[in-house]
Design a protein around this motif. Sequence first.
Motif, short mmCIF file in Angstrom:
data_model
loop_
_atom_site.label_atom_id
_atom_site.label_comp_id
_atom_site.label_asym_id
_atom_site.label_seq_id
_atom_site.Cartn_x
_atom_site.Cartn_y
_atom_site.Cartn_z
N CYS A 153 -11.70 4.13 0.89
CA CYS A 153 -12.40 3.60 -0.39
C CYS A 153 -13.90 3.48 0.08
O CYS A 153 -14.25 2.36 0.77
CB CYS A 153 -11.72 2.23 -0.28
SG CYS A 153 -10.08 1.90 -0.74
N SER A 196 -4.55 -1.33 -0.93
CA SER A 196 -4.75 -0.11 -1.16
C SER A 196 -4.29 0.21 -2.56
O SER A 196 -4.89 -0.14 -3.51
CB SER A 196 -4.18 0.77 0.12
OG SER A 196 -4.70 2.10 0.12
N HIS A 210 -10.05 1.33 6.80
CA HIS A 210 -9.19 0.87 5.86
C HIS A 210 -8.24 -0.02 6.21
O HIS A 210 -7.07 -0.38 5.62
CB HIS A 210 -8.39 2.21 5.27
CG HIS A 210 -7.72 1.89 4.03
ND1 HIS A 210 -8.47 1.75 3.03
CD2 HIS A 210 -6.50 2.22 3.63
CE1 HIS A 210 -7.71 1.74 1.76
NE2 HIS A 210 -6.41 1.89 2.50
N GLY A 270 0.57 -1.28 -0.26
CA GLY A 270 -0.03 0.14 -0.12
C GLY A 270 0.97 1.20 -0.02
O GLY A 270 2.04 1.06 0.04
N HIS A 317 -8.91 -3.61 -0.02
CA HIS A 317 -9.39 -2.09 0.04
C HIS A 317 -8.76 -1.65 -1.38
O HIS A 317 -8.42 -0.62 -1.23
CB HIS A 317 -8.65 -1.44 1.40
CG HIS A 317 -9.14 -2.22 2.42
ND1 HIS A 317 -10.06 -1.65 3.18
CD2 HIS A 317 -8.61 -3.54 3.16
CE1 HIS A 317 -10.00 -2.52 4.30
NE2 HIS A 317 -9.35 -3.56 4.29
#
Length: 191
Positions: free
Chosen positions: A147, A94, A175, A17, A118
């Motif tokens: 998100c 992410s 998240h 991420g 996510h």
Amino acid sequence: MHSFITSGSPLIFAFHGTGGDEHQFVTLVRDLWPGAGLVAPRGEVSEHGANRFFRRSGEGRYDMADLAVRTDRMVEFVRTHRTPGVPAYAFGYSNGANILASMSFAVPDLFDGIALLHPLIPFTPPEQAGLAGQRVLITAGRHDPICPRPLTDALAGYYRRQNADVTLHLHDGGHEIRAAEIDALRTAFKE
């Protein structure tokens, strides 16, 4: 890039991420899939010192030209690290989930299964018949401020319309990655 490969095991690609790096998921991969190979690239974009896989101008506002270029580069990276005859799976969290989703839109058979933890895809992907039958796990928090749930549902709906084999796993948080997501990820790549 972090990489280790064990003979006779699947190969796992892990995409970090924002702010993570190639080490973010090493322990997780070793715990979930003992003996599996790991390829974990580091995003080439720096956003105020945080590693990312593509540029953006703000939360949910992507530089689409940069995303296209970096998707192509990452597809080539993956192709050079695949081993013929060895199953390859990928997951991303992410920003890592976003680049992985973009790769799946472009080259749906790049992996034997993907898990998007996510993801935030704030655009409508192109139709992609090659996604039919592809295993896709999407995880998200019902209260994720980064998100939003409608975009998670829209992405799951997109993959379903392409006839992918979609599993949507939601938790009651935001998240962060929770234990139940890890359990869903563990079973996502079973042969």
